[in-house]
Enzyme design. Structure first.
Site, PDB file in Angstrom:
ATOM      1  N   GLU A 117       9.721   1.415  10.775  1.00 21.01           N
ATOM      2  CA  GLU A 117      10.609   2.447  10.563  1.00 21.01           C
ATOM      3  C   GLU A 117       9.947   3.889  10.754  1.00 21.01           C
ATOM      4  O   GLU A 117       9.257   4.049   9.877  1.00 21.01           O
ATOM      5  CB  GLU A 117      11.180   1.985   9.114  1.00 21.01           C
ATOM      6  CG  GLU A 117      12.833   2.469   8.984  1.00 21.01           C
ATOM      7  CD  GLU A 117      12.784   4.233   8.492  1.00 21.01           C
ATOM      8  OE1 GLU A 117      12.763   5.016   9.552  1.00 21.01           O
ATOM      9  OE2 GLU A 117      12.605   4.128   7.469  1.00 21.01           O
ATOM     10  N   CYS A 147      13.456  10.740   7.100  1.00 17.70           N
ATOM     11  CA  CYS A 147      13.309  10.286   8.826  1.00 17.70           C
ATOM     12  C   CYS A 147      14.784  10.268   9.283  1.00 17.70           C
ATOM     13  O   CYS A 147      14.857  10.546  10.553  1.00 17.70           O
ATOM     14  CB  CYS A 147      12.679   8.921   8.821  1.00 17.70           C
ATOM     15  SG  CYS A 147      14.175   7.799   7.698  1.00 17.70           S
ATOM     16  N   GLU A 158       9.428  15.872  15.720  1.00 22.75           N
ATOM     17  CA  GLU A 158       9.660  15.767  14.074  1.00 22.75           C
ATOM     18  C   GLU A 158       9.028  16.743  13.273  1.00 22.75           C
ATOM     19  O   GLU A 158       7.960  16.713  13.091  1.00 22.75           O
ATOM     20  CB  GLU A 158       9.501  14.420  13.699  1.00 22.75           C
ATOM     21  CG  GLU A 158      10.230  14.188  12.347  1.00 22.75           C
ATOM     22  CD  GLU A 158      10.057  12.738  11.709  1.00 22.75           C
ATOM     23  OE1 GLU A 158       8.852  12.449  11.926  1.00 22.75           O
ATOM     24  OE2 GLU A 158      10.946  12.033  11.395  1.00 22.75           O
ATOM     25  N   LYS A 208       0.976  -1.263  -0.064  1.00 22.09           N
ATOM     26  CA  LYS A 208      -0.042  -0.061   0.004  1.00 22.09           C
ATOM     27  C   LYS A 208       1.068   1.352   0.016  1.00 22.09           C
ATOM     28  O   LYS A 208       1.411   1.547   0.974  1.00 22.09           O
ATOM     29  CB  LYS A 208      -0.960   0.137   1.106  1.00 22.09           C
ATOM     30  CG  LYS A 208      -1.805   1.131   1.239  1.00 22.09           C
ATOM     31  CD  LYS A 208      -1.367   2.234   2.472  1.00 22.09           C
ATOM     32  CE  LYS A 208      -2.277   3.181   2.246  1.00 22.09           C
ATOM     33  NZ  LYS A 208      -1.798   4.389   1.330  1.00 22.09           N
TER      34      LYS A 208
HETATM   35  P1  NDP Z   1       2.033   8.541   7.798  1.00 21.83           P
HETATM   36  O1  NDP Z   1       2.705   7.984   8.792  1.00 21.83           O
HETATM   37  O2  NDP Z   1       0.582   8.807   8.241  1.00 21.83           O
HETATM   38  O3  NDP Z   1       1.829   7.574   6.449  1.00 21.83           O
HETATM   39  C1  NDP Z   1       2.743   6.712   6.131  1.00 21.83           C
HETATM   40  C2  NDP Z   1       1.761   5.462   5.505  1.00 21.83           C
HETATM   41  O4  NDP Z   1       0.920   4.986   6.357  1.00 21.83           O
HETATM   42  C3  NDP Z   1       1.031   5.942   4.213  1.00 21.83           C
HETATM   43  O5  NDP Z   1       1.121   5.119   3.230  1.00 21.83           O
HETATM   44  C4  NDP Z   1      -0.178   6.309   4.766  1.00 21.83           C
HETATM   45  O6  NDP Z   1      -1.362   6.129   3.840  1.00 21.83           O
HETATM   46  C5  NDP Z   1      -0.284   5.234   5.638  1.00 21.83           C
HETATM   47  N1  NDP Z   1      -1.589   5.316   6.764  1.00 21.83           N
HETATM   48  C6  NDP Z   1      -2.169   6.105   7.060  1.00 21.83           C
HETATM   49  N2  NDP Z   1      -2.687   6.089   8.083  1.00 21.83           N
HETATM   50  C7  NDP Z   1      -2.897   4.777   8.216  1.00 21.83           C
HETATM   51  C8  NDP Z   1      -3.800   3.929   9.112  1.00 21.83           C
HETATM   52  N3  NDP Z   1      -4.559   4.246   9.911  1.00 21.83           N
HETATM   53  N4  NDP Z   1      -3.347   2.555   9.050  1.00 21.83           N
HETATM   54  C9  NDP Z   1      -2.512   1.954   8.152  1.00 21.83           C
HETATM   55  N5  NDP Z   1      -1.684   2.894   7.271  1.00 21.83           N
HETATM   56  C10 NDP Z   1      -2.112   4.241   7.609  1.00 21.83           C
HETATM   57  O7  NDP Z   1       2.539   9.966   7.241  1.00 21.83           O
HETATM   58  P2  NDP Z   1       1.895  11.277   6.939  1.00 21.83           P
HETATM   59  O8  NDP Z   1       1.717  11.427   5.562  1.00 21.83           O
HETATM   60  O9  NDP Z   1       0.778  11.639   7.770  1.00 21.83           O
HETATM   61  O10 NDP Z   1       3.009  12.162   7.528  1.00 21.83           O
HETATM   62  C11 NDP Z   1       2.906  12.361   8.957  1.00 21.83           C
HETATM   63  C12 NDP Z   1       4.254  12.693   9.478  1.00 21.83           C
HETATM   64  O11 NDP Z   1       4.841  11.273   9.671  1.00 21.83           O
HETATM   65  C13 NDP Z   1       5.247  13.656   8.971  1.00 21.83           C
HETATM   66  O12 NDP Z   1       5.049  14.925   9.153  1.00 21.83           O
HETATM   67  C14 NDP Z   1       6.412  13.024   9.166  1.00 21.83           C
HETATM   68  O13 NDP Z   1       6.886  13.547  10.546  1.00 21.83           O
HETATM   69  C15 NDP Z   1       6.430  11.680   9.309  1.00 21.83           C
HETATM   70  N6  NDP Z   1       6.646  10.835   8.418  1.00 21.83           N
HETATM   71  C16 NDP Z   1       7.961  10.000   8.524  1.00 21.83           C
HETATM   72  C17 NDP Z   1       8.340   9.133   7.706  1.00 21.83           C
HETATM   73  C18 NDP Z   1       9.460   8.342   7.926  1.00 21.83           C
HETATM   74  O14 NDP Z   1      10.358   7.966   6.748  1.00 21.83           O
HETATM   75  N7  NDP Z   1       9.919   7.853   9.049  1.00 21.83           N
HETATM   76  C19 NDP Z   1       7.538   9.332   6.088  1.00 21.83           C
HETATM   77  C20 NDP Z   1       6.599   9.945   6.049  1.00 21.83           C
HETATM   78  C21 NDP Z   1       6.052  10.802   7.308  1.00 21.83           C
HETATM   79  P3  NDP Z   1      -1.830   7.673   3.020  1.00 21.83           P
HETATM   80  O15 NDP Z   1      -0.427   8.383   2.828  1.00 21.83           O
HETATM   81  O16 NDP Z   1      -2.414   7.359   2.058  1.00 21.83           O
HETATM   82  O17 NDP Z   1      -2.607   8.297   4.094  1.00 21.83           O
END
Ligand code: NDP
Length: 503
Positions: free
Chosen positions: A258, A292, A393, A182
């Protein structure tokens, strides 16, 4: 120059070896972060599609050609994947630039490097060995089998969709698992192109790799709660990661996470100053800070603080903002509107907390090379490690500079945080390098470098930065489970009401 002339490109998703629309027929739009305009239509899948994909992956795991294939043949299939990525690297990189606004210079390097994951784990596929155990009963022959865990669900964020998929897919296939991926609703196109140009022509049996596009709370949660999914591998934010972990625990799934970071980049007064300045810039402004492992807390030894900040600001000021599709752009747009707002709100929080903004501090307009979702490279000095700007973050080009006195003080500040993903140390003392590497609570410590990754080196977090490790020999273990086999070559005998122990 990236071709932005195409109108809305329509994608289908890939389930059970076929290209399909969402069962509902719905689509969602994906926007180009540089222009802010929609450029692709992506199937908006829901639980029905997740069921279809997991059933296909489950069938492919239990029957058909995949479980019959020898590990050597799986390795060969993975080398085909690597070769196909080599052929398509430029195109895949360009799609990702269009979809998430990452720089073409960074994406070209990432997609050129991606095949290594499939060569490495392809090579490892037939080197997974169990063990014969000299058990404490002479009449028994005991051995341990290493078996794939089953159907794996991958949840991929928007910041590096292809690379983070490769980190999961290569060890999972090598182990013999099947997968349902996904991607983020914001960045699904590069993964769908990857399926079309790499996975389909690599001729893996149907159902081995499936993709379900759509919204996180709908598709992601359906995957995490599906009874036939054995493992979830998630990369993303800590809040979502915690929810995924909680939901997955209800059906006892294996989970790897992660998550985020607030990594300290620690500069001692015995460093090579120019290298450290460049390392500080790379730590926070590369990938527009949307990584990250961003070195978002810059810890400077008091004695060099002022001189360092002067050089740092001078270098950061030269960062060229602009079209991420141009080879000489250094800072691109923020990937999503929500993330853009989040970064700006943290800049306000830092100002409100009394941090001193010495560079940037707001949106970057067209006159600065920016556009709709650009934030100026921003540096705050005078930050106290207790402030929110030091503890939370931001995931953007915003740096917090914190002073320290000596080694003990640096370690105390570096570790005084919920996260533990990465850390940088800048010093010319070998003794200090090794001492700091041991004292910092983080999954990766870089000395005199920053933001280096390899398929050979385990990657993952201490504390709230995650569970489990990706990359290196360790990663494949996350997709395997042990089975203990007891063969009795003697008489069955003994008291049937008493457990069979050696004594
Ligand atoms: P999320 O952690 O929400 O998104 C990561 C993945 O999880 C996406 O594929 C998202 O789908 C999916 N997801 C969202 N909600 C759910 C759920 N309830 N159950 C299962 N999967 C889910 O990141 P955000 O885009 O909201 O970003 C929020 C914050 O997370 C950022 O500001 C940043 O601080 C951090 N982040 C950290 C990352 C890393 O590499 N460690 C990467 C991205 C974000 P969808 O995008 O379709 O909602």
């Amino acid at each position: 120059m990236l071709d932005r002339t195409t109108k809305l490109v329509s994608y289908q998703t890939y389930i059970d070896g076929k290209w399909v629309d969402a069962a509902s027929g719905k689509t969602l739009q994906s926007s180009d972060p540089y222009t802010g305009e929609p450029w692709a239509l992506i199937p908006e899948c829901d639980k029905t599609d997740v069921d279809r994909a997991v059933e296909a992956a489950s069938r492919a795991f239990d029957s058909g050609p995949w479980p019959q294939m020898t590990p050597t043949a799986r390795g060969q299939a993975m080398r085909r994947i690597a070769q196909l990525i080599e052929k398509q690297a430029q195109h895949l990189g360009e799609i990702e630039v269009r979809d998430n606004g990452k720089l073409i210079s960074e994406m070209a390097a990432q997609t050129r490097y991606m095949p290594e994951w499939f060569y490495y784990y392809g090579g490892l596929a037939d080197k997974v060995q169990g063990a014969v155990v000299p058990v404490d009963r002479p009449e028994h022959f005991n051995y341990i089998l290493k078996e794939p865990v089953g159907v794996c669900g991958f949840i991929i964020p928007w910041n590096s969709p292809l690379m983070l998929t490769a980190w999961k897919l290569a060890p999972a296939l090598a182990a013999g698992c099947t997968v349902v991926i996904k991607p983020s609703e914001f960045t699904s196109a590069s993964l769908l192109e990857f399926m079309k140009l790499v996975i389909e022509p690599a001729e893996l049996p149907p159902g081995v790799v499936n993709v379900v596009t759509g919204y996180g709370p709908v598709v992601g949660e359906a995957l995490v709660t599906h009874p036939k999914v054995a493992k979830i591998a998630f990369t993303g934010g800590s809040v979502t990661g915690a929810r995924v972990n909680e939901l997955a625990a209800k059906s006892f799934k294996k989970v790897s996470l992660e998550l985020g970071g607030k990594s300290p980049n620690i500069v001692f007064d015995d460093c090579n100053l120019d290298d450290a300045v460049s390392g500080a810039v790379s730590g926070i402004f590369a990938a527009t800070g949307q990584t990250c492992i961003a070195g978002s807390r810059l810890l400077l030894q008091e004695s060099i603080h002022d001189k360092f900040v002067e050089k740092l600001v001078a270098m950061a000021k030269t960062a060229r903002l602009g079209d991420p599709g141009l080879a000489d752009t250094q800072v691109g747009p923020v990937t999503t509107p929500a993330q853009y707002q989040k970064i700006l709100s943290y800049i306000d929080i830092a100002k409100g907390e009394g941090a001193n903004c010495v560079l940037g501090g707001g949106p970057a307009g067209q006159e600065e090379g920016g556009g709709k979702y650009f934030v100026k490279p921003t540096i705050f000095t005078g930050v106290d490690n207790k402030m929110r700007i030091a503890q939370e973050e931001v995931f953007g080009p915003v740096l917090s500079v914190i002073k320290f006195k000596d080694e003990d003080d640096a370690v105390r500040i570096a570790n005084d945080i919920a996260y533990g993903l990465g850390a940088g140390v800048w010093t010319q003392s070998v003794k200090r390098a090794h001492t700091m590497a041991r004292r910092i609570k983080a999954g990766t410590v870089w000395v005199n470098t920053y933001r280096a990754v390899s398929f050979l080196m385990p990657f993952g977090g201490y504390k709230a930065s995650g569970l489990g490790r990706e990359n290196g020999m360790e990663a494949i273990e996350g997709y395997l489970q042990s089975k203990s086999v007891w063969i009795n070559n003697g008489p069955a005998g003994g008291n049937p009401f008493v457990m069979k122990t050696a004594s």
